[in-house]
Design a protein around this motif. Structure first.
Motif, PDB file in Angstrom:
ATOM      1  N   GLN A 202      35.383  24.685  46.980  1.00 13.39           N
ATOM      2  CA  GLN A 202      36.439  24.081  47.495  1.00 13.39           C
ATOM      3  C   GLN A 202      36.406  22.643  47.201  1.00 13.39           C
ATOM      4  O   GLN A 202      37.347  21.913  46.753  1.00 13.39           O
TER       5      GLN A 202
ATOM      6  N   SER B 257      41.344  20.732  50.745  1.00 12.26           N
ATOM      7  CA  SER B 257      42.856  20.733  51.439  1.00 12.26           C
ATOM      8  C   SER B 257      43.101  19.396  52.306  1.00 12.26           C
ATOM      9  O   SER B 257      41.737  18.764  52.944  1.00 12.26           O
TER      10      SER B 257
ATOM     11  N   ARG C  73      43.644  30.585  47.017  1.00 15.64           N
ATOM     12  CA  ARG C  73      44.724  29.482  47.124  1.00 15.64           C
ATOM     13  C   ARG C  73      45.949  29.816  46.524  1.00 15.64           C
ATOM     14  O   ARG C  73      47.081  29.568  47.181  1.00 15.64           O
ATOM     15  N   TRP C  74      45.687  30.504  45.418  1.00 11.19           N
ATOM     16  CA  TRP C  74      46.990  30.844  44.628  1.00 11.19           C
ATOM     17  C   TRP C  74      47.843  32.045  45.575  1.00 11.19           C
ATOM     18  O   TRP C  74      49.212  31.846  45.674  1.00 11.19           O
TER      19      TRP C  74
ATOM     20  N   SER D 293      34.622  33.353  50.039  1.00 13.77           N
ATOM     21  CA  SER D 293      34.528  33.016  48.595  1.00 13.77           C
ATOM     22  C   SER D 293      32.959  32.934  48.122  1.00 13.77           C
ATOM     23  O   SER D 293      32.802  33.364  46.845  1.00 13.77           O
TER      24      SER D 293
ATOM     25  N   LEU E  37      37.371  22.158  43.601  1.00 10.03           N
ATOM     26  CA  LEU E  37      38.712  22.522  43.152  1.00 10.03           C
ATOM     27  C   LEU E  37      39.517  21.325  43.964  1.00 10.03           C
ATOM     28  O   LEU E  37      40.925  21.292  43.694  1.00 10.03           O
TER      29      LEU E  37
ATOM     30  N   THR F 252      38.175  31.420  45.135  1.00 11.24           N
ATOM     31  CA  THR F 252      38.658  30.228  45.838  1.00 11.24           C
ATOM     32  C   THR F 252      40.021  29.952  45.348  1.00 11.24           C
ATOM     33  O   THR F 252      41.068  29.773  45.957  1.00 11.24           O
ATOM     34  N   ALA F 253      40.064  29.769  44.013  1.00 11.96           N
ATOM     35  CA  ALA F 253      41.304  29.643  43.146  1.00 11.96           C
ATOM     36  C   ALA F 253      42.475  30.513  43.415  1.00 11.96           C
ATOM     37  O   ALA F 253      43.517  30.480  43.573  1.00 11.96           O
ATOM     38  N   GLY F 254      41.926  31.973  43.344  1.00  9.61           N
ATOM     39  CA  GLY F 254      42.861  33.152  43.492  1.00  9.61           C
ATOM     40  C   GLY F 254      43.027  33.010  45.007  1.00  9.61           C
ATOM     41  O   GLY F 254      44.284  33.335  45.126  1.00  9.61           O
TER      42      GLY F 254
ATOM     43  N   ILE G 298      34.329  29.758  42.560  1.00 12.85           N
ATOM     44  CA  ILE G 298      35.527  28.705  42.256  1.00 12.85           C
ATOM     45  C   ILE G 298      36.607  29.797  41.977  1.00 12.85           C
ATOM     46  O   ILE G 298      37.822  29.445  42.074  1.00 12.85           O
ATOM     47  N   ILE G 299      36.128  30.714  41.095  1.00 12.35           N
ATOM     48  CA  ILE G 299      37.423  31.960  40.737  1.00 12.35           C
ATOM     49  C   ILE G 299      37.961  32.421  42.120  1.00 12.35           C
ATOM     50  O   ILE G 299      39.260  32.454  41.961  1.00 12.35           O
TER      51      ILE G 299
END
Length: 86
Positions: free
Chosen positions: A18, A24, A78-79, A36, A21, A74-76, A71-72
């Motif tokens: 987090q 928040s 958030r998307w 994650s 990336l 977490t990015a997924g 990271i993958i």
């Protein structure tokens, strides 16, 4: 004791993902860090460790793979959240 160590390691890896990336405005989401970190560590860490030929041991390749996997994930996540909110 091993399970507690795995959970803490996963949470640290998830929190690191987090931070990489960009966290928040609310800060680190520990539920996301937990999920994650564990999922990313299992998938990414295991896959990279096995591909590097290290087996199932704690090596730098597994730690790097864990971070990449987190990271993958977490990015997924958030998307998916941004897509659901819109």
């Amino acid at each position: 004791m091993l399970i507690i160590a795995i959970i803490l390691f996963g949470m640290l890896i998830g929190a690191g993902a987090q931070l990489i990336l960009g966290k928040s405005p609310q800060g680190i989401d520990w539920a996301m860090a937990f999920a994650s970190g564990l999922i990313g560590s299992f998938v990414g860490g295991l896959l990279v460790s096995l591909l590097a030929g290290d087996g199932i041991e704690i090596r730098p390749s597994g730690i790097i793979g864990s971070l990449i996997g987190a990271i993958i994930v977490t990015a997924g996540w958030r998307w998916w959240q941004s897509r659901s909110a819109a």
